[in-house]
Enzyme design. Sequence first.
Site, short mmCIF file in Angstrom:
data_model
loop_
_atom_site.label_atom_id
_atom_site.label_comp_id
_atom_site.label_asym_id
_atom_site.label_seq_id
_atom_site.Cartn_x
_atom_site.Cartn_y
_atom_site.Cartn_z
CD GLU A 8 -4.04 -6.33 2.67
OE1 GLU A 8 -4.75 -5.64 3.41
OE2 GLU A 8 -2.81 -6.16 2.55
CB CYS A 67 8.34 12.27 2.24
SG CYS A 67 9.71 12.69 3.35
CD GLU A 113 -3.09 -0.99 2.20
OE1 GLU A 113 -2.80 -0.41 3.25
OE2 GLU A 113 -4.18 -1.52 1.99
C1 GAL Z 1 -4.28 -3.08 4.89
C2 GAL Z 1 -2.82 -3.48 4.92
C3 GAL Z 1 -2.63 -4.75 5.74
C4 GAL Z 1 -3.33 -4.65 7.03
C5 GAL Z 1 -4.80 -4.33 6.81
C6 GAL Z 1 -5.56 -4.20 8.10
O1 GAL Z 1 -4.44 -1.77 4.55
O2 GAL Z 1 -2.32 -3.68 3.64
O3 GAL Z 1 -1.26 -4.95 5.95
O4 GAL Z 1 -2.74 -3.68 7.78
O5 GAL Z 1 -4.90 -3.14 6.11
O6 GAL Z 1 -5.26 -3.05 8.80
#
Ligand code: GAL
Length: 668
Positions: free
Chosen positions: A300, A148, A143
């Site tokens: 995810e 910066c 992500e």
């Molecule tokens: C996403 C991230 C994961 C995990 C998930 C839950 O944004 O890629 O690593 O953090 O959120 O917070």
Amino acid sequence: MFYFGADYYPEHWPEERWIEDARLMANAGFNVVRMAEFAWAKMEMIEGKFDFDWLDRAIEVLSSSGIKVILGTPTASPPPWLMSKQQDLFLVDSDGVRQTYGLRREYCPNNPLYWIFTEKIVNRMAEHFKDNPAVIGWQIDNEFGDRCFCSICSTKFQKWLQKRYQTLEELNEKWGTIFWSHVYTEWSQIPVPLAILRSQNPGLGLDYRRFMSDTYRDYQKFQIDIIRHYCPSHFVTHNLMGFGYNQLNYYDNTADLDVVTWDNYLRMQWDMRSYIDPAKAALNHDTMRGLKKKNFWVMEQQSGGGGWEYVAVTPKPGELRLWTYQSIAHGADGIVYFRWRTSRTGTEQYWQGVLEHHGNPGRRYLEVLQVGKELSKIGDLIEGSQVHTRVAIMQSYDTRFAFQVQPNHPNFSYEKHILDIYKGFFHNNIPVEIISEKDPLEGYQVVVVPAMYILTEETARNLEIFVQSGGIVMFTPRTGVKDETNTVVNIKLPGLVANICGIEINEYVSMAVDEDNQVKFGLPELEEDFPTSVWADLITPKGAEVIAFHTMDFYTNQPAATINRCGKGKVIYIGVIGDNAFNVSIARVISNMAGIKPLMKTPPGVEVMERWKGNKRLLFVLNHLSETQEITLDGKYLDLINENQISGIISIAPLNVLILKELINKNI
Ligand code: GAL
């Protein structure tokens, strides 16, 4: 093969447990996991001492159960030994505050030392895993984002500007720096737009955002080149954050990737309300598919409530499955649940995985297992199928960045405006693709161009060609206000497209935040009044036909919307911001004009999408509501999940899904 699996963190659990994890995964039909994207400290605990043995063993356990692996490069979360080397390694935020250690994504993406350590770990990983047959792909970092404002970035920004403008005269001219005597005489005088500048020079503000986006693209490319060198047959991806994320130009930043993947969460602790808007997730998917005009993965996919400090609202039985199929319906070719098992430690203790903390299968596991079983039946049918859309909504990250510098109105959000327009089509069950202002337009019949604030000559020309050859285009307020340097055009709005719209906007009214107006439509198929807010364009037709009038205030009876015939096509200009009912009506009218019919008429809350394989069509019917709904099918279908033939009036249970195969093949 349809890929189905989870994000797995073997480093969080005792090694003796891995076999049971692999068994449960295989039992649920998993054939892929993503791993290692946060395991830098386990792979290089001490500087220069690399250890991949544990990962080899984990991969071995998984692959013996038929599970393939996507490896993440671990640069999103560097270990303390690295970050304690130099203060400069830490990102400086827009308030000028340097990050400290303790979360993740705290690095400055331009720090040369960070690049050196990135190169080392990525090189070693790629070299080590290049011949492992279980590894099929790579995710770069995790992500990307966060701008910066440190001194290294500042110097790099000045160099970036030098390349773009060549001379300071040119930069001063393009940014109009004579305003308030900001004329730069050395490149080193140019600042980064810290928050303290509040209202920054629009040219500076836009260019800095472009520069930061390019920074991440370069950093990503640096890693991709290493991976491709060692592993030419593996695919390379990055997990993006959907439509809502607005700090990177996702079109540019996915150009170097083989496949787009993204992270799909609908219920998180940051919104504890019960209602979930399925249109938002749909828009995310259609944006992600539109980045490369091809199917994507969800890297995810939500597997439980998403909480850090709070325990987020529990997904209801059926929701995980429903959201999974919504992803697939919109073009996902891979579903990877985040995460396999809820972590007992760390920030994300309450981010629920497929398994609870205790590791025993529960309701969520059974729901995922059900999807796994269903996919084993229908995965082959889905594989190779595509989403086809005849409607596109055009967005631009330059426009997003420019609106970040000057939102124009406290109640206006470009992203929300696009979402609202998208919802009009969504509620009509008309599939949409989100495209960029630079994309070719062939193949679409309708292109909606909401608030294209930064409008380039090239985009205006492409739209004109599209319309001339029979396309339908719709514009909305704040179109054509600026050129690509974020300078206001010196022609009447809507600027470069005024001509094809056949109108001139002589005045644009910014409404008080507590003020409403009203628009009256006079089309045979749309003879209604709608409330409006925020903007009112007062239009003078120059060849266009007026289709709506404002009905209140000093501009009562002035034209509010027009339609213009142009070549073989039509251009509609809507000079107001309407409500949801308005957007639904406009979407219906405009689609109708193009001969595009809803996929199916359904009660609100029941979504329909389709995927095509040649001339075979799969229809996804998704009931997002907690009550049973009735729908009327327009033909005979095979219900693939329940394996029976259905037609006529059928009912669909709460939060349930139907995947239907048409029994007669259609031509697209
Ligand atoms: C996403 C991230 C994961 C995990 C998930 C839950 O944004 O890629 O690593 O953090 O959120 O917070």
